[in-house]
Design a protein around this motif. Structure first.
Motif, PDB file in Angstrom:
ATOM      1  N   ASP A   5      -0.909   7.371   1.284  1.00  0.00           N
ATOM      2  CA  ASP A   5      -2.160   8.088   1.022  1.00  0.00           C
ATOM      3  C   ASP A   5      -3.353   7.138   1.048  1.00  0.00           C
ATOM      4  OD1 ASP A   5      -1.077   7.017  -1.481  1.00  0.00           O
ATOM      5  OD2 ASP A   5      -2.743   8.039  -2.466  1.00  0.00           O
ATOM      6  N   GLN A   6      -3.146   5.865   0.661  1.00  0.00           N
ATOM      7  CA  GLN A   6      -4.216   4.882   0.725  1.00  0.00           C
ATOM      8  C   GLN A   6      -4.563   4.535   2.175  1.00  0.00           C
ATOM      9  OE1 GLN A   6      -2.181   1.933  -1.735  1.00  0.00           O
ATOM     10  NE2 GLN A   6      -3.700   2.222  -3.377  1.00  0.00           N
ATOM     11  N   VAL A  58       0.833  -1.209   0.000  1.00  0.00           N
ATOM     12  CA  VAL A  58       0.000   0.000   0.000  1.00  0.00           C
ATOM     13  C   VAL A  58       0.868   1.259   0.000  1.00  0.00           C
ATOM     14  CG1 VAL A  58      -1.950  -1.081   1.183  1.00  0.00           C
ATOM     15  CG2 VAL A  58      -0.147   0.028   2.523  1.00  0.00           C
ATOM     16  N   ARG A  59       0.213   2.376  -0.317  1.00  0.00           N
ATOM     17  CA  ARG A  59       0.859   3.685  -0.194  1.00  0.00           C
ATOM     18  C   ARG A  59       0.293   4.395   1.037  1.00  0.00           C
ATOM     19  NH1 ARG A  59      -1.235   3.957  -5.264  1.00  0.00           N
ATOM     20  NH2 ARG A  59      -2.530   5.734  -4.588  1.00  0.00           N
ATOM     21  N   SER A 119      -6.541   7.487   3.501  1.00  0.00           N
ATOM     22  CA  SER A 119      -7.882   7.479   2.926  1.00  0.00           C
ATOM     23  C   SER A 119      -8.766   6.447   3.619  1.00  0.00           C
ATOM     24  CB  SER A 119      -7.810   7.187   1.427  1.00  0.00           C
ATOM     25  OG  SER A 119      -9.099   7.127   0.856  1.00  0.00           O
ATOM     26  N   ALA A 120      -8.220   5.258   3.843  1.00  0.00           N
ATOM     27  CA  ALA A 120      -8.981   4.214   4.542  1.00  0.00           C
ATOM     28  C   ALA A 120      -9.295   4.632   5.974  1.00  0.00           C
ATOM     29  CB  ALA A 120      -8.187   2.910   4.540  1.00  0.00           C
TER      30      ALA A 120
END
Length: 340
Positions: free
Chosen positions: A63-64, A60-61, A67-68
């Protein structure tokens, strides 16, 4: 805010969950202890399918993850997101990465999210701005390796927390063979305790049966025989080692003996010969002070220095410097020299 593992667990057991945890350091045991507790206890089993996510840094990144974390739980009051192997998140290794987005989330996290980063086997660079931000806005754990002289106390406390006891010889075996690898120590102790209901006392026989460390033929018993001048016993142990070189390699035994006599040398240079003073000088637990004090009495300063020279020479010979000798013969000659 920086907290110890004990403080964090105490808060969690009271039901006090923080919005963000950042767990980093060289000792994975405490990181796993906290993240596993949150994973197991943070939600009811019926909620985990909807409201618990386990992510991995390499997949994952950042930012992900953010966001989650901003999303809301489904049919529940809380969601849990655990980022395992966070040291593999590319953003944490990129010195030029702009952490503004991440910092903004830390300053105003989603109240219904518990976000946990498990950054294992190394620490974040203290020179980086991100660490100061984490200290200010998260529950921050720096998980450090414990010192070797603290290992016996840790073992005793761990066994006691399970409702059991451990005797001195078993404690010595675990300390000498496993050292300060808390993950392995806890696993090996659990292998023993799973077979018994408390209260049970772990002894050297149980260590031999369940952990695989021979209670009679091991490096600690060899050191003990050398200190007592018991040549017959020492040679029996060397012969046992020779019969199983894969599990008792000479290079490891030489390293143990070097560490042992180095500690004896430190005791000779210490003016305080009390058990507490000996423990401090040698960097060992007071639990083992008598053994090292006994060795310093048998081997005076000159003999101790000479023995360290013998060990250094044996190490070179083992590595093939000016020698063509098998491991068993090398160890027999070394032990003879150490004792005479």
């Amino acid at each position: 805010m920086a907290k110890s593992a004990e403080q964090i667990l105490a808060d969690l057991k009271k039901g006090n969950y923080a919005p963000v945890y950042f767990l980093h350091g060289e000792e994975p045991y405490f990181i796993d202890l906290i993240s596993n507790y949150i994973e197991k206890n943070g939600l009811d089993e019926s909620e985990k399918g909807f409201n618990q996510q386990i992510l991995y840094g390499k997949d994952v990144r950042l930012d992900q993850v953010v966001s989650a974390s901003r999303s809301f739980p489904m049919m529940g009051q809380r969601q849990i997101i655990i980022v395992k192997e966070a040291q593999n998140l590319g953003e944490f290794t990129d010195s030029d990465f702009d952490f503004t987005m991440f910092e903004n989330y830390l300053k105003s996290p989603q109240p219904s999210t518990v976000l946990v980063f498990c950054y294992k086997h190394k620490k974040l660079d203290k020179r980086k701005k991100i660490l100061k931000t984490l200290d200010q806005y998260t529950v921050l754990l720096e998980s450090n390796k414990i010192y070797e002289n603290k290992v016996p106390d840790w073992i005793q406390n761990y066994v006691s927390s399970k409702g059991h006891k451990i005797n001195r010889q078993a404690l010595l075996l675990l300390t000498e063979y496993i050292g300060n690898n808390l993950e392995r120590l806890s696993n090996e102790i659990d292998k023993v305790l799973v077979n018994f209901s408390p209260p049970t006392e772990i002894n050297e026989t149980l260590i031999q049966e369940y952990v695989g460390i021979n209670k009679d033929f091991n490096i600690f018993e060899l050191q003990n025989a050398i200190v007592k001048g018991d040549a017959l016993r020492a040679n029996r142990i060397i012969n046992y080692f020779a019969s199983d070189p894969k599990n008792h390699p000479a290079v490891v035994n030489i390293a143990f003996l070097h560490a042992f006599f180095t500690k004896v040398l430190l005791i000779h240079h210490s003016s305080d010969k009390s058990e507490r003073g000996v423990a401090s000088a040698a960097g060992v637990s007071p639990f083992f002070a008598k053994d090292y004090l006994s060795a310093s009495r048998r081997y005076n300063l000159n003999k101790t220095i000479q023995n360290l020279a013998y060990i250094f020479q044996a190490d070179l010979m083992f590595k093939g410097v000016n020698a063509n000798i098998n491991e068993a013969q090398l160890m027999k000659e070394l032990v003879y020299k150490l004792m005479h």
